[in-house]
Design an enzyme around this catalytic site. Structure first.
Site, PDB file in Angstrom:
ATOM      1  N   GLU A 170       3.531  16.585 -21.427  1.00 34.44           N
ATOM      2  CA  GLU A 170       2.246  15.953 -21.720  1.00 34.44           C
ATOM      3  C   GLU A 170       1.847  14.897 -20.692  1.00 34.44           C
ATOM      4  OE1 GLU A 170       1.935  14.551 -25.721  1.00 34.44           O
ATOM      5  OE2 GLU A 170       2.415  16.499 -26.605  1.00 34.44           O
ATOM      6  N   GLU A 369       5.917  22.233 -28.746  1.00 35.51           N
ATOM      7  CA  GLU A 369       5.930  21.295 -29.876  1.00 35.51           C
ATOM      8  C   GLU A 369       4.834  21.680 -30.858  1.00 35.51           C
ATOM      9  OE1 GLU A 369       5.519  17.094 -28.942  1.00 35.51           O
ATOM     10  OE2 GLU A 369       6.932  17.270 -27.274  1.00 35.51           O
TER      11      GLU A 369
HETATM   12  C1  FCB Z   1       3.836  14.465 -28.628  1.00 34.78           C
HETATM   13  C2  FCB Z   1       5.058  13.998 -27.886  1.00 34.78           C
HETATM   14  C3  FCB Z   1       6.292  13.875 -28.745  1.00 34.78           C
HETATM   15  C4  FCB Z   1       5.965  13.364 -30.122  1.00 34.78           C
HETATM   16  C5  FCB Z   1       4.858  14.159 -30.744  1.00 34.78           C
HETATM   17  C6  FCB Z   1       4.502  13.761 -32.137  1.00 34.78           C
HETATM   18  O1  FCB Z   1       2.707  13.928 -28.030  1.00 34.78           O
HETATM   19  O2  FCB Z   1       5.347  14.854 -26.815  1.00 34.78           O
HETATM   20  O3  FCB Z   1       7.212  13.077 -28.058  1.00 34.78           O
HETATM   21  O4  FCB Z   1       5.698  12.020 -30.070  1.00 34.78           O
HETATM   22  O5  FCB Z   1       3.716  14.080 -29.952  1.00 34.78           O
END
Ligand code: FCB
Length: 462
Positions: A170, A369
């Site tokens: 990110e 994620e």
């Molecule tokens: C993302 C991050 C991770 C976590 C999630 C909820 O932005 O990559 O580390 O904080 O959100």
């Protein structure tokens, strides 16, 4: 405990995993030669993180990783995505390598392999060595060079055992939350600095891909948090606001990475902040746009965007994020403990739109994620009946399957997160884990969502 009728079915070979990140779980912040990172500095600055929380101890994963690998094995995942703490490997950001840092990740990787789990390593999940920030951080190109050196060291050590590598996690958060909004480390509030950081992160990615290729890794990619930005109304002003939001969240990354160009909407988005820039060099686009084996996408929620005036009246102080749009609360949707709306369909839409935009230039996708923070409670029986999280995961896996059915080439899915952990500026108050962590005792308790995910994975193999 959970009925299988509702489980979406994925193609054979689809990778199911779970994800974490170093600063959020490891603790042992001053152990075995680890140097300070920008998140140590940020979290120890009073008033920046909720409740004064820090990652000093976190989930104590540094010492308890064998127990955490056992949880992963019992969960039945194919792969585990973790991140490597740069300040454990190169404590001063440049110069001597710390063998104890390398050893820790080698032991973790061996433990995973012995459990039949494929390691997937992220090289940068936001814990920049503080020494590099002191020399300008991502605002300066030198940091990209140091990142390539660190990558070469780590890959040289682990490439034979780690098949999947993610350069950056990110970068939007690193550049904009870190250097413009100031809600992430290093807590800067700048305009041009954030745009320079975005560019140097991409240069660092390109240089790291070169280092990974030289080490002979099987798969190299990057993880982006792409947003599905929806206009609050059909007005021309709100639609123009969506263009600015898309540019800053999505196109700033996807255009150089996948199309070999900078976004054509950058001037209308950043105005004088981008026109006078001098951080781009000839050859950068070719470096950034090297072919990738996969694109990692983190997805949580859609964002509803409305046109808004500049918050900062003084043009000299306007930051890159102050570009005339505001987020609007989505009526009618359930919201998680982060106050994020739950709209699984927009997950499908995001992936389909990406495929439509980039066509064959889009590499295979891994969802690196996806998950939700909920108001978990421990029941008298000791269990955590997190029905909302189960519903979130079910909804999003079903939406992901719809994207596959629509022709998007998605190869894997990693739930965020294996463990409750340090949720950045929110501290430990926001729990994303499918395993509960009691921070007083470090006791791990699998939640209902863990059992649901395990059953879902097992059902694929029936
Ligand atoms: C993302 C991050 C991770 C976590 C999630 C909820 O932005 O990559 O580390 O904080 O959100």
């Amino acid at each position: 405990m959970t009925e299988s009728r509702a489980f979406p079915r994925f193609p054979a070979g689809f990778v199911f995993g779970a994800a974490t990140a170093s600063y959020q779980i490891e603790g042992a912040a001053r152990e075995d030669g680890r140097g300070p990172s920008i998140w140590d500095t940020y979290s120890h600055t009073p008033g920046l993180v909720a409740n004064g929380d820090t990652g000093d101890i976190a989930c104590d994963h540094y010492h308890r990783y064998p127990e955490d690998v056992t949880l992963l094995r019992e969960l039945g995942v194919d792969s585990y995505r973790f991140s490597i703490a740069w300040p454990r490997i190169v404590p001063d950001g440049s110069g001597p390598v710390n063998p104890k840092g390398l050893d820790f990740y080698a032991r973790l990787v061996d433990e995973l392999l012995a459990a039949g789990i494929e390691p997937a390593a992220t090289l940068y999940h936001w814990d920049l060595p503080q020494a590099l920030e002191d020399r300008g951080g991502w605002r300066v190109r030198e940091t990209a060079e140091r990142f390539a050196e660190y990558t070469a060291v780590v890959a040289g050590h682990l490439a034979d055992r780690v098949p999947r590598w993610i350069t950056l996690n990110e970068p939007w958060c690193s550049a904009f939350l870190g250097y413009s909004v100031g809600r992430h480390a290093p807590g800067a509030r700048e305009g041009r600095g954030a745009l320079a950081a975005a560019h140097h992160l991409l240069v660092g990615h390109g240089r790291a891909v070169e280092a990974l290729r030289a080490a002979g890794v099987r798969e190299a990619g990057i993880t982006l948090n792409l947003d599905r930005n929806l206009p609050a109304t059909g007005s021309a002003a709100d639609r123009a606001a969506v263009v600015r939001a898309d540019t800053q969240h999505n196109l700033v990354w996807t255009e150089p990475l996948l199309a070999g160009r900078y976004p054509h909407t950058e001037e209308e988005t950043w105005g004088e902040l981008i026109t006078g820039q001098d951080f781009r060099r000839d050859g950068d686009l070719a470096l950034i746009g090297q072919p990738l084996d996969f694109l990692g996408i983190n997805y949580y929620r859609p964002i509803v965007v409305a046109d808004a005036p500049h918050r900062e009246p003084d043009p000299a102080l306007r930051t890159a994020t102050d570009n005339r749009y505001a987020e609007v609360r989505l009526a009618g949707a359930r919201h998680t403990a982060m106050d994020w709306p739950v709209v699984p369909d927009s997950f499908t839409d995001l992936l389909v739109a990406l495929k439509e935009r980039y066509g064959d230039a889009l590499p295979p996708i891994h969802i690196t994620e996806n998950g939700s923070a909920e108001h978990d409670e421990v029941s008298p029986d000791g269990a955590v009946h997190d029905r909302d999280r189960v519903a979130y995961l079910r909804g999003h896996l079903t939406a992901l399957k719809a994207a596959l059915d629509a022709g998007v080439d998605v190869r894997g899915y990693y739930v965020w997160s294996l463990l409750d952990n340090f949720e950045w500026a929110f501290g430990y108050g926001k729990r994303f884990g499918i395993v509960r962590v009691d921070y007083d005792t470090q006791r791990r308790t699998p939640k209902d969502s863990y059992h649901w995910y395990r059953a879902m994975i097992a059902a694929q193999r029936d």
